[in-house]
Enzyme design. Structure first.
Site, PDB file in Angstrom:
ATOM      1  N   SER A   1       0.831  -1.208   0.000  1.00  0.00           N
ATOM      2  CA  SER A   1       0.000   0.000   0.000  1.00  0.00           C
ATOM      3  C   SER A   1       0.859   1.248   0.000  1.00  0.00           C
ATOM      4  O   SER A   1       0.364   2.353  -0.169  1.00  0.00           O
ATOM      5  CB  SER A   1      -0.908   0.002   1.226  1.00  0.00           C
ATOM      6  OG  SER A   1      -0.118  -0.068   2.390  1.00  0.00           O
TER       7      SER A   1
ATOM      8  N   HIS B   1      -3.872  -4.487  -4.495  1.00  0.00           N
ATOM      9  CA  HIS B   1      -3.912  -4.139  -3.070  1.00  0.00           C
ATOM     10  C   HIS B   1      -5.187  -4.633  -2.398  1.00  0.00           C
ATOM     11  O   HIS B   1      -6.280  -4.157  -2.701  1.00  0.00           O
ATOM     12  CB  HIS B   1      -3.765  -2.606  -2.912  1.00  0.00           C
ATOM     13  CG  HIS B   1      -3.733  -2.164  -1.496  1.00  0.00           C
ATOM     14  ND1 HIS B   1      -4.327  -1.010  -1.056  1.00  0.00           N
ATOM     15  CD2 HIS B   1      -3.171  -2.728  -0.397  1.00  0.00           C
ATOM     16  CE1 HIS B   1      -4.131  -0.884   0.245  1.00  0.00           C
ATOM     17  NE2 HIS B   1      -3.445  -1.921   0.666  1.00  0.00           N
TER      18      HIS B   1
ATOM     19  N   GLU C   1      -7.714  -2.931  -4.923  1.00  0.00           N
ATOM     20  CA  GLU C   1      -7.280  -1.828  -5.781  1.00  0.00           C
ATOM     21  C   GLU C   1      -6.243  -2.371  -6.773  1.00  0.00           C
ATOM     22  O   GLU C   1      -5.207  -2.901  -6.362  1.00  0.00           O
ATOM     23  CB  GLU C   1      -6.662  -0.703  -4.937  1.00  0.00           C
ATOM     24  CG  GLU C   1      -7.682   0.036  -4.074  1.00  0.00           C
ATOM     25  CD  GLU C   1      -7.029   1.050  -3.125  1.00  0.00           C
ATOM     26  OE1 GLU C   1      -7.625   2.108  -2.902  1.00  0.00           O
ATOM     27  OE2 GLU C   1      -5.930   0.779  -2.599  1.00  0.00           O
TER      28      GLU C   1
ATOM     29  N   ASN D   1      -6.639   4.198   1.305  1.00  0.00           N
ATOM     30  CA  ASN D   1      -5.814   4.690   2.413  1.00  0.00           C
ATOM     31  C   ASN D   1      -5.793   6.215   2.481  1.00  0.00           C
ATOM     32  O   ASN D   1      -5.557   6.790   3.546  1.00  0.00           O
ATOM     33  CB  ASN D   1      -4.389   4.133   2.327  1.00  0.00           C
ATOM     34  CG  ASN D   1      -4.333   2.693   2.796  1.00  0.00           C
ATOM     35  OD1 ASN D   1      -5.326   2.162   3.301  1.00  0.00           O
ATOM     36  ND2 ASN D   1      -3.194   2.047   2.623  1.00  0.00           N
TER      37      ASN D   1
HETATM   38  N1  CAA Z   1     -10.004 -12.839   9.532  1.00  0.00           N
HETATM   39  C1  CAA Z   1     -10.915 -13.559   8.831  1.00  0.00           C
HETATM   40  N2  CAA Z   1     -12.243 -13.398   8.973  1.00  0.00           N
HETATM   41  C2  CAA Z   1     -12.653 -12.476   9.851  1.00  0.00           C
HETATM   42  C3  CAA Z   1     -11.758 -11.679  10.601  1.00  0.00           C
HETATM   43  C4  CAA Z   1     -10.380 -11.913  10.417  1.00  0.00           C
HETATM   44  N3  CAA Z   1      -9.448 -11.209  11.051  1.00  0.00           N
HETATM   45  N4  CAA Z   1     -12.486 -10.828  11.379  1.00  0.00           N
HETATM   46  C5  CAA Z   1     -13.778 -11.091  11.130  1.00  0.00           C
HETATM   47  N5  CAA Z   1     -13.875 -12.064  10.208  1.00  0.00           N
HETATM   48  C6  CAA Z   1     -15.100 -12.628   9.654  1.00  0.00           C
HETATM   49  C7  CAA Z   1     -15.902 -13.356  10.718  1.00  0.00           C
HETATM   50  O1  CAA Z   1     -15.476 -14.697  10.833  1.00  0.00           O
HETATM   51  C8  CAA Z   1     -17.301 -13.238  10.187  1.00  0.00           C
HETATM   52  O2  CAA Z   1     -17.518 -14.188   9.178  1.00  0.00           O
HETATM   53  P1  CAA Z   1     -18.986 -14.771   8.906  1.00  0.00           P
HETATM   54  O3  CAA Z   1     -19.888 -13.619   8.615  1.00  0.00           O
HETATM   55  O4  CAA Z   1     -18.825 -15.644   7.748  1.00  0.00           O
HETATM   56  O5  CAA Z   1     -19.368 -15.475  10.143  1.00  0.00           O
HETATM   57  C9  CAA Z   1     -17.307 -11.864   9.485  1.00  0.00           C
HETATM   58  O6  CAA Z   1     -15.934 -11.548   9.230  1.00  0.00           O
HETATM   59  C10 CAA Z   1     -17.903 -10.793  10.358  1.00  0.00           C
HETATM   60  O7  CAA Z   1     -17.177 -10.783  11.579  1.00  0.00           O
HETATM   61  P2  CAA Z   1     -17.820 -10.468  13.002  1.00  0.00           P
HETATM   62  O8  CAA Z   1     -19.271 -10.864  12.998  1.00  0.00           O
HETATM   63  O9  CAA Z   1     -16.938 -11.058  14.045  1.00  0.00           O
HETATM   64  O10 CAA Z   1     -17.651  -8.914  13.188  1.00  0.00           O
HETATM   65  P3  CAA Z   1     -18.080  -7.730  12.271  1.00  0.00           P
HETATM   66  O11 CAA Z   1     -19.411  -7.959  11.655  1.00  0.00           O
HETATM   67  O12 CAA Z   1     -17.856  -6.540  13.104  1.00  0.00           O
HETATM   68  O13 CAA Z   1     -17.021  -7.707  11.083  1.00  0.00           O
HETATM   69  C11 CAA Z   1     -15.046  -6.840  10.182  1.00  0.00           C
HETATM   70  C12 CAA Z   1     -15.650  -7.654  11.312  1.00  0.00           C
HETATM   71  C13 CAA Z   1     -15.230  -7.579   8.857  1.00  0.00           C
HETATM   72  C14 CAA Z   1     -13.554  -6.728  10.475  1.00  0.00           C
HETATM   73  C15 CAA Z   1     -15.764  -5.460  10.127  1.00  0.00           C
HETATM   74  O14 CAA Z   1     -15.738  -4.883  11.393  1.00  0.00           O
HETATM   75  C16 CAA Z   1     -15.149  -4.522   9.129  1.00  0.00           C
HETATM   76  O15 CAA Z   1     -15.454  -4.549   7.950  1.00  0.00           O
HETATM   77  N6  CAA Z   1     -14.271  -3.607   9.622  1.00  0.00           N
HETATM   78  C17 CAA Z   1     -13.600  -2.622   8.765  1.00  0.00           C
HETATM   79  C18 CAA Z   1     -12.372  -3.267   8.184  1.00  0.00           C
HETATM   80  C19 CAA Z   1     -11.609  -2.334   7.304  1.00  0.00           C
HETATM   81  O16 CAA Z   1     -11.926  -1.169   7.153  1.00  0.00           O
HETATM   82  N7  CAA Z   1     -10.548  -2.855   6.702  1.00  0.00           N
HETATM   83  C20 CAA Z   1      -9.653  -2.068   5.881  1.00  0.00           C
HETATM   84  C21 CAA Z   1      -8.452  -1.715   6.668  1.00  0.00           C
HETATM   85  S1  CAA Z   1      -7.329  -0.713   5.750  1.00  0.00           S
HETATM   86  C22 CAA Z   1      -6.352  -1.800   4.954  1.00  0.00           C
HETATM   87  O17 CAA Z   1      -6.399  -2.980   5.114  1.00  0.00           O
HETATM   88  C23 CAA Z   1      -5.441  -1.198   3.939  1.00  0.00           C
HETATM   89  C24 CAA Z   1      -4.036  -1.061   4.289  1.00  0.00           C
HETATM   90  O18 CAA Z   1      -3.243  -0.889   3.375  1.00  0.00           O
HETATM   91  C25 CAA Z   1      -3.584  -1.025   5.669  1.00  0.00           C
END
Ligand code: CAA
Length: 285
Positions: A120, A141, A153, A192
């Site tokens: 990223s 990405h 991306e 990002n």
């Molecule tokens: N690994 C794998 N699966 C995961 C996980 C993980 N770390 N965390 C959650 N999950 C899965 C769960 O197992 C669950 O699956 P099912 O629906 O099939 O049962 C699903 O995701 C939903 O999880 P939860 O019910 O426990 O919790 P939630 O509904 O709050 O979802 C989340 C968790 C998907 C993380 C959600 O909170 C979310 O979308 N958060 C925002 C994440 C985000 O913005 N990511 C981008 C970060 S920036 C980046 O990555 C770029 C970079 O360059 C740094």
């Protein structure tokens, strides 16, 4: 071009889930890392993720098993490169290491192979020359957690060919993702940049004592409909990763607004990196 075999480099948080996503979608996948320990930790985590999906009724046992069989691990980059149609590099965010990897890939992957980086912070133009085939290089990405987040991306550099963009976009679609095309290398790409703006505002609000981090997170979730608050999200991504992204963006733009935030720098210096270290803005047991 038909892509059947994918090599994912780096068994960290991103690489292991990208590899599993490829295996689940039917690709013969090798996960490569220089650390055998990292590979076995990745295997264990992916097996337990697959078990939990099966027990929730969201994945058939046979599909889970087939995916885990399509996924293999290796510490040998040269050997793993030999059969890859597509490489997705998710190694550490260090230019010298990535240059070395892309030079090795240029030498040892088949001539048709596409070489993508999940970075990223480092646009693919920085490693494209080292590969000797810049037209076949781009950023691909993914987002954390990569098994869940839909966006990929696809970022082209000036030399990336249309065929490369099209092949990488097709793979992302087959992975069940929603590819978006970024036509110009720009620090932070799309996501990002937007996340950085939200994080900067959240950090300033907290630093000025306008609201607690809990209330800022609650506001993001209940007023704006974000799945996580910015502090929860930074803890999940890793404060060291947030810091590296900010440093890279600032190095590129030189704009004050992009400077790494002192609250993040403080946490990183204290070893409080978020979920992975047991504490960041919040404690984790
Ligand atoms: N690994 C794998 N699966 C995961 C996980 C993980 N770390 N965390 C959650 N999950 C899965 C769960 O197992 C669950 O699956 P099912 O629906 O099939 O049962 C699903 O995701 C939903 O999880 P939860 O019910 O426990 O919790 P939630 O509904 O709050 O979802 C989340 C968790 C998907 C993380 C959600 O909170 C979310 O979308 N958060 C925002 C994440 C985000 O913005 N990511 C981008 C970060 S920036 C980046 O990555 C770029 C970079 O360059 C740094």
């Amino acid at each position: 071009m038909t892509i059947e075999r994918i090599l994912v480099i780096g068994a960290g948080t991103m690489g292991r889930q990208i590899a599993m996503s490829c295996a689940l979608s039917g690709y013969q996948t090798i996960l490569q890392d220089i650390s055998a320990d990292a590979l076995s930790a990745a295997r264990k985590e992916l097996e337990s993720w697959a078990d939990s999906r099966v027990s929730k009724g969201k994945l058939e046992q046979a599909d889970a098993q087939a995916a885990l069989e399509r996924l293999s691990e290796s510490t040998d980059l040269v050997h793993s490169a030999g059969t890859a149609d597509l490489v997705i590099e998710a190694a550490v965010e260090r230019l010298d290491i990535k240059e070395q990897i892309f030079a090795t890939l240029g030498e040892h992957t088949p001539a048709h192979a596409i070489l993508a980086t999940n970075s990223s912070t480092l646009p693919s133009s920085r490693v494209a020359q080292a590969s000797g085939r810049p037209a076949q290089v781009c950023n691909m990405h993914f987002f954390n957690p990569a098994l869940v987040m839909k966006c990929v991306e696809v970022v082209r550099n000036e030399q990336t060919s249309d065929e490369t963009v099209s092949a990488v976009t097709d793979v992302a679609t087959r992975l069940g993702k929603q590819p978006v095309l970024v036509n110009k290398e720009i620090p932070g790409f799309i996501a990002n940049r937007m996340m950085g703006a939200i994080n900067a505002e959240a950090l300033n609000l907290a630093q000025q004592g306008i609201a607690s981090i809990e209330d800022i997170d609650t506001t993001a979730k209940t007023a704006l409909g974000h799945p996580m608050g910015p502090f929860e999200l930074m803890d999940m991504v890793g404060l060291d990763v947030i810091d590296v992204i900010a440093q890279a963006t600032y190095a590129e733009t030189g704009e004050d607004a992009d400077k790494p935030h002192p609250l993040i720098t403080e946490k990183v210096q204290a070893g409080l990196l978020g979920r992975k270290s047991g504490e960041g803005f919040y404690p984790y047991s």
